[in-house]
Design an enzyme around this catalytic site. Structure first.
Site, short mmCIF file in Angstrom:
data_model
loop_
_atom_site.label_atom_id
_atom_site.label_comp_id
_atom_site.label_asym_id
_atom_site.label_seq_id
_atom_site.Cartn_x
_atom_site.Cartn_y
_atom_site.Cartn_z
N ASN A 1 0.88 -1.16 0.00
CA ASN A 1 0.00 0.00 0.00
C ASN A 1 0.92 1.23 0.00
OD1 ASN A 1 -1.78 2.04 0.49
ND2 ASN A 1 -2.71 1.12 2.30
N LYS B 1 3.10 0.67 3.25
CA LYS B 1 2.66 -0.34 4.22
C LYS B 1 2.74 -1.68 3.51
CE LYS B 1 -0.90 2.03 6.82
NZ LYS B 1 -2.29 2.31 6.77
N ARG C 1 -2.60 -2.09 -3.43
CA ARG C 1 -3.82 -1.33 -3.18
C ARG C 1 -3.80 -0.10 -4.08
NH1 ARG C 1 -5.20 2.94 1.38
NH2 ARG C 1 -7.40 3.14 0.94
N HIS D 1 -12.93 2.42 0.45
CA HIS D 1 -12.90 1.34 1.47
C HIS D 1 -13.57 0.06 0.96
CE1 HIS D 1 -12.95 4.66 4.79
NE2 HIS D 1 -11.71 4.26 4.60
N HIS E 1 -17.64 1.24 8.31
CA HIS E 1 -16.18 1.29 8.47
C HIS E 1 -15.85 2.59 9.18
CE1 HIS E 1 -11.91 0.63 6.97
NE2 HIS E 1 -11.90 1.92 7.33
N LEU E 2 -15.61 2.51 10.49
CA LEU E 2 -15.41 3.72 11.29
C LEU E 2 -13.95 3.79 11.77
CD1 LEU E 2 -18.66 3.47 13.50
CD2 LEU E 2 -18.40 4.46 11.22
N GLY E 3 -13.10 4.39 10.93
CA GLY E 3 -11.69 4.59 11.29
C GLY E 3 -11.39 6.07 11.22
N ARG F 1 -11.76 14.98 8.27
CA ARG F 1 -12.59 15.39 7.12
C ARG F 1 -14.00 15.72 7.59
NH1 ARG F 1 -11.22 10.12 4.23
NH2 ARG F 1 -9.02 10.37 3.75
N ARG G 1 -10.30 8.22 20.70
CA ARG G 1 -9.99 7.85 22.10
C ARG G 1 -9.82 9.09 22.97
NH1 ARG G 1 -5.73 3.58 19.94
NH2 ARG G 1 -5.51 5.33 18.54
N GLU H 1 -8.08 -5.59 5.08
CA GLU H 1 -7.99 -5.20 3.67
C GLU H 1 -6.83 -5.89 2.96
OE1 GLU H 1 -8.39 -1.30 5.43
OE2 GLU H 1 -9.40 -0.62 3.61
P1 ADP Z 1 -7.11 4.39 9.45
O1 ADP Z 1 -6.71 3.01 9.00
O2 ADP Z 1 -8.13 5.06 8.60
O3 ADP Z 1 -5.97 5.27 9.85
P2 ADP Z 1 -8.11 3.03 11.78
O4 ADP Z 1 -9.07 2.06 11.25
O5 ADP Z 1 -6.80 2.53 12.27
O6 ADP Z 1 -7.91 4.23 10.79
O7 ADP Z 1 -8.83 3.82 12.95
C1 ADP Z 1 -8.15 4.82 13.64
C2 ADP Z 1 -9.09 5.43 14.63
O8 ADP Z 1 -9.63 4.42 15.48
C3 ADP Z 1 -8.35 6.40 15.52
O9 ADP Z 1 -8.73 7.68 15.19
C4 ADP Z 1 -8.85 6.09 16.90
O10 ADP Z 1 -9.57 7.22 17.32
C5 ADP Z 1 -9.85 4.99 16.74
N1 ADP Z 1 -9.75 4.00 17.81
C6 ADP Z 1 -8.86 3.00 17.96
N2 ADP Z 1 -9.08 2.32 19.11
C7 ADP Z 1 -10.14 2.91 19.71
C8 ADP Z 1 -10.87 2.69 20.91
N3 ADP Z 1 -10.55 1.71 21.74
N4 ADP Z 1 -11.89 3.51 21.19
C9 ADP Z 1 -12.24 4.51 20.36
N5 ADP Z 1 -11.60 4.77 19.21
C10 ADP Z 1 -10.57 3.98 18.88
#
Ligand code: ADP
Length: 406
Positions: free
Chosen positions: A7, A14, A92, A181, A209-211, A242, A286, A386
């Protein structure tokens, strides 16, 4: 058979090297801050849990990939004897435009098509293509497969992917919803169906998908029928930095009243908004949850906005599919935060969503059904993978098989 998954980002690579016979990761890591004096090379050998981290000058992506291949073949941390043990490289690729609705073997024609999508993803596609050209040079003869973030969403019907702007802009510039995604949504939807021992094509699924980047997808008959990200990954949910959905007049207004330039507004919407912009604290959920617990009002507002949008999309997609059987949470926040999952499922009984709070709290980075026995909708927390999707696609192309998932 072993497959290398790459990636390539603007200043990072990565990677994972996966044994496809057992679907096990052999080595994984990241080369970060490429181009800097203090680039970081991380190499984690999974088999014996050893990790190498070095800070050194890595001038460009080619040096980074060369170093990785050297580590894999030579010295104390080697995991193969020769390049020939790399059966394929899966790349990717963020944007495949309308040209790619699935993974493809890379050849000159494919590279030209990826090049043509540069305008659609200027921050990603050039680096993705660069990774392929470097591998062609360093791993001569090793087949390379391109797997697109957008491909899974190419099944969206036109009413879901068209914007109500002059048709001309679609014809001339291909302005439409693409969605991203894709590999993640596809993976977790299949995992959920498989955990239910059902065929995905028989289910109406919403995957969240909540990242740092976040998107929601509606999957019907096994196909993506709508997704919250659009022409770019800026649309939809409130994300790390964003803004997500916004009245398109807002940036125009700000440019007018505050004399903000186009460049500045792009940075504001992409890098200074979302969880970070709203909270004024951090882009990391977090940190926001910690501050919220301490009574910080803006942290509470940020969580409320984030959750509200997730709920709104779940409702919209249930309506788009005329029902909902399965709801899946994945990625950093979705996999790890039982609290956010609980909030997203609160007061959703009109759809038949009811989670088991005890089970929900147990699901941290593991696959688990978190809905109660009474819930009409099966709710899951499922860690995404992924890289495995990319490796499977590369494997499938090599084997010339029709489907990866059963
Ligand atoms: P990306 O791959 O898009 O960088 P990730 O899927 O790794 O993102 O998600 C990152 C996000 O997940 C971080 O912003 C962090 O806030 C959140 N996160 C990780 N662990 C926790 C947790 N235990 N509680 C709440 N949010 C979390």
């Amino acid at each position: 058979m072993k497959i290398l998954v790459l990636n390539c980002g603007s200043s990072s690579v990565k990677y994972q090297f996966i044994d496809m016979d057992r679907e096990e990761v052999i080595v994984k890591g990241l080369v970060d801050r490429i181009g800097m004096e203090d680039a970081l090379f991380t190499y984690a050998r999974v088999v014996d849990n050893t990790e190498v981290k070095s800070v050194l000058h890595i001038g460009n992506h080619e040096e980074a990939i060369r170093l990785l291949i050297k580590m894999m073949i030579e010295g104390d941390y080697r995991i193969i004897n020769d390049k020939s043990e790399i059966a394929a490289v899966g790349h990717r690729v963020v944007h495949g435009g309308e040209k790619f609705s699935g993974a493809v073997l890379v050849d000159n024609r494919v590279k030209e098509d990826i090049y043509e999508c540069f305008d659609l993803a200027p921050l990603h596609n050039p680096h993705n293509l660069k990774g392929m050209e470097i591998c062609e040079k360093l791993l001569q003869g090793v087949p390379q497969v391109a797997v697109f973030d957008t491909a899974f969403h190419q099944t969206m019907p036109s009413d879901a992917f068209f914007y109500a702007i002059p048709y001309y802009f679609y014809e001339k510039y291909k302005v439409r919803r693409y969605g991203f995604h894709g590999s993640s949504h596809q993976y977790v939807a299949h995992r959920a169906a498989s955990m239910m021992k059902k065929k995905l094509r028989s289910l109406k699924v919403v995957t969240c998908h909540l990242g740092s980047g976040a998107s929601i997808t509606a999957i019907k008959n096994g196909k993506s029928v709508d997704t919250s990200m659009g022409f770019t990954p800026l649309e939809g949910l409130a994300m790390g930095t964003r803004c997500g959905d916004i009245d398109p007049a807002v940036p125009l207004y700000l440019m007018d009243v505050d004399e903000i330039t186009l460049r500045e507004i792009k940075s504001i919407l992409n890098k200074q908004s979302g969880i970070y912009g709203l909270s004024g604290i951090s882009s990391d959920m977090r940190d926001i949850l910690k501050e919220r617990k301490r009574g910080n009002k803006r942290a509470k507002l940020t969580v409320d906005v984030f959750v509200y949008r997730v709920k709104k999309y779940i409702g919209a997609y249930a309506s788009a599919m005329n029902g909902l059987d399965v709801l899946v949470f994945t990625a950093g926040i979705g996999e790890n935060s039982s609290y956010i999952r609980e909030l997203c499922c609160r007061d959703m009984d009109y759809l038949g969503i009811e989670i088991d709070r005890k089970r929900n709290r147990k699901a941290e980075g593991v696959e688990l059904l978190i809905s109660s026995g009474k819930s009409k909708v099966s709710v899951f927390a499922i860690p995404t993978n992924e890289e495995l999707v990319i490796a499977r696609e590369a494997n499938r192309i090599l084997q010339n098989k029709k489907t990866v998932f059963t």
